[in-house]
Design an enzyme around this catalytic site. Structure first.
Site, PDB file in Angstrom:
ATOM      1  N   GLY A 205       0.829  -1.209   0.000  1.00  0.00           N
ATOM      2  CA  GLY A 205       0.000   0.000   0.000  1.00  0.00           C
ATOM      3  C   GLY A 205       0.855   1.246   0.000  1.00  0.00           C
ATOM      4  N   ASN A 206       0.226   2.382   0.249  1.00  0.00           N
ATOM      5  CA  ASN A 206       0.996   3.630   0.337  1.00  0.00           C
ATOM      6  C   ASN A 206       0.345   4.537   1.377  1.00  0.00           C
ATOM      7  OD1 ASN A 206      -1.000   5.438  -1.053  1.00  0.00           O
ATOM      8  ND2 ASN A 206      -0.629   3.959  -2.709  1.00  0.00           N
TER       9      ASN A 206
END
Ligand code: CTP
Length: 404
Positions: A205-206
């Site tokens: 993810g980020n």
């Protein structure tokens, strides 16, 4: 400008005092009209002292001056904050049973309402219909903020912060002549951060919070647009009033964005889209092996959604205006602005919103500092303020390009 500030009878009435100060400090002449109920929360003395004008909420005061006609007629702008469910209902029905509603019927300039009420009241079919009616008559009804309400409950229904209301009002006032209105237009906004599955419980993810994308959706709604929000993972709830398409991965986001394009006039790609995804998604949770070998994850490239939208447009399809976001740190090769110019040319979109990022900047913060870089080579425009202020500037820029 001569501004009438209507104040409805809700607990958020106290916040209208800060809004009033923002108007007076920027040189506007404000007359406050509280409803009867509002004076139970904040007394007329406060409004008189802060505005420098006498305050009344009755058509029976100063009858010789015919205030309900005069105030509405003379006002360049009417702002109602907080607009309670009751004020929205009376305004939608065209009632004139106090000085504020009478003034609203006389107003000929822009009218902006900032609703505040409990979530259930905001979502009630009656309120939804009243908001629709008011919007169809050209009134700008802002989306309420989401968060803590009067008691322990929380949800959509909070009065937006005074600075955000002020910014939204200024965007509405700047609208005539410069093509800022998005009435009847369809704006698609991607927001949040994609998640690329590794196995049923893990993902890549980020750190995108989705806040800027939500603010863009609010700003586009405030300009009268129909908004589709293609929403990847985010820390905040989407504003009421937009069509939300929830997605997880970059591929899902691509399908949702491309699916919305045939009716989209403006596409804003604010989502943090993963450039890569694991080549294989394990069907079962990956386990540590006893023989000491650790997994090696192979990544494959995700499609560039922004580029695909530009290619679709170049092939004669919609949308007319396409904008991207770029978070750049700068490096030994080039500064952030140079990187952004290269990216703008590579993507082929109409403008790019550049965030200069560092370890402690941008992600999850409530304020933002961006530069709007236009493909036509005009001077980059710097915008600094809350994410809503930035969103208003981005939406206003898109609306200007649309009207060219
Ligand atoms: N974007 C996209 N699809 C991707 C990656 C990014 O549509 N697979 C969009 C983003 O939503 C953003 C813009 O492209 O509006 C720029 O994102 P960024 O990650 O900075 O661009 P990249 O092309 O991935 O550039 P870099 O090599 O710097 O990561």
């Amino acid at each position: 400008m001569r501004v009438v500030l209507g104040v409805g009878g809700g607990i958020a009435a106290y916040k209208a005092a800060s809004l009033l100060r923002l108007f007076t400090e920027s040189g506007h002449d404000v007359t406050v009209i509280p409803t009867d109920a509002a004076t139970r929360f904040v007394g007329t003395a406060t409004w008189e002292a802060l505005s420098g004008h006498p305050v009344s909420n009755s058509v029976w005061d100063d009858v010789d001056k015919v205030n309900h006609v005069r105030l509405g007629h003379e006002a360049d702008l009417v702002v109602v904050a907080p607009a309670t469910a009751d004020v929205l209902a009376r305004a939608a029905a065209g009632l004139a049973n106090d000085l504020l509603t009478g003034t609203l019927l006389m107003a000929h300039g822009p009218v902006v309402m900032a609703p505040a009420m409990h979530t259930e009241m905001w979502q009630h079919a009656a309120t939804r219909a009243n908001v629709e009616t008011l919007r169809s008559r050209g009134v700008t009804v802002l989306e309420p903020a989401s968060g803590r309400l009067t008691g322990t409950d929380s949800g959509p229904g909070r009065l937006p912060e005074p600075a955000d209301i002020f910014a939204a009002v200024m965007a509405v006032v700047a609208r005539p002549g410069d093509g800022g209105s998005l009435q009847g237009r369809h704006v698609t906004i991607s927001a949040g951060g994609t998640r690329e599955a590794l196995d049923p419980v893990r993902f890549l993810g980020n750190r995108s919070s989705g806040k800027q994308g939500m603010a863009l959706a609010e700003a586009a709604l405030a300009q009268g647009a129909r908004v589709t929000l293609v929403l990847a993972h985010a820390d905040v709830a989407p504003p009421a009033g937009c069509d939300v398409v929830r997605v997880d991965s970059a591929l899902q986001l691509r399908d949702a964005v491309l699916g919305a394009l045939p009716t989209t006039d403006v596409l804003i790609m604010a989502a943090a889209v993963a450039d890569f995804r694991p080549a294989e998604v394990a069907a079962a949770k990956m386990k540590k092996s006893d023989d000491g070998t650790d997994p090696v994850i192979t990544l494959v490239r995700n499609p560039d959604v922004l580029r695909e939208a530009v290619l679709a447009r170049d092939a004669g399809a919609r949308p007319q205006v396409i904008a991207g976001f770029a978070a750049e740190t700068g490096d030994a090769a080039a500064d952030p602005l140079t990187h952004a110019r290269t990216k703008l040319a590579r993507k082929g979109c109409d403008f790019l919103v550049l965030n200069v990022v560092g370890a402690d900047r941008v992600f999850g913060k409530d304020s933002n500092e961006v530069t709007i870089l236009d493909a036509d080579g005009s001077e980059p425009a710097a915008v600094h303020g809350s994410k809503r202020v930035v969103a208003d500037a981005v939406i206003a820029h898109a609306a200007r390009l649309l009207s060219r």
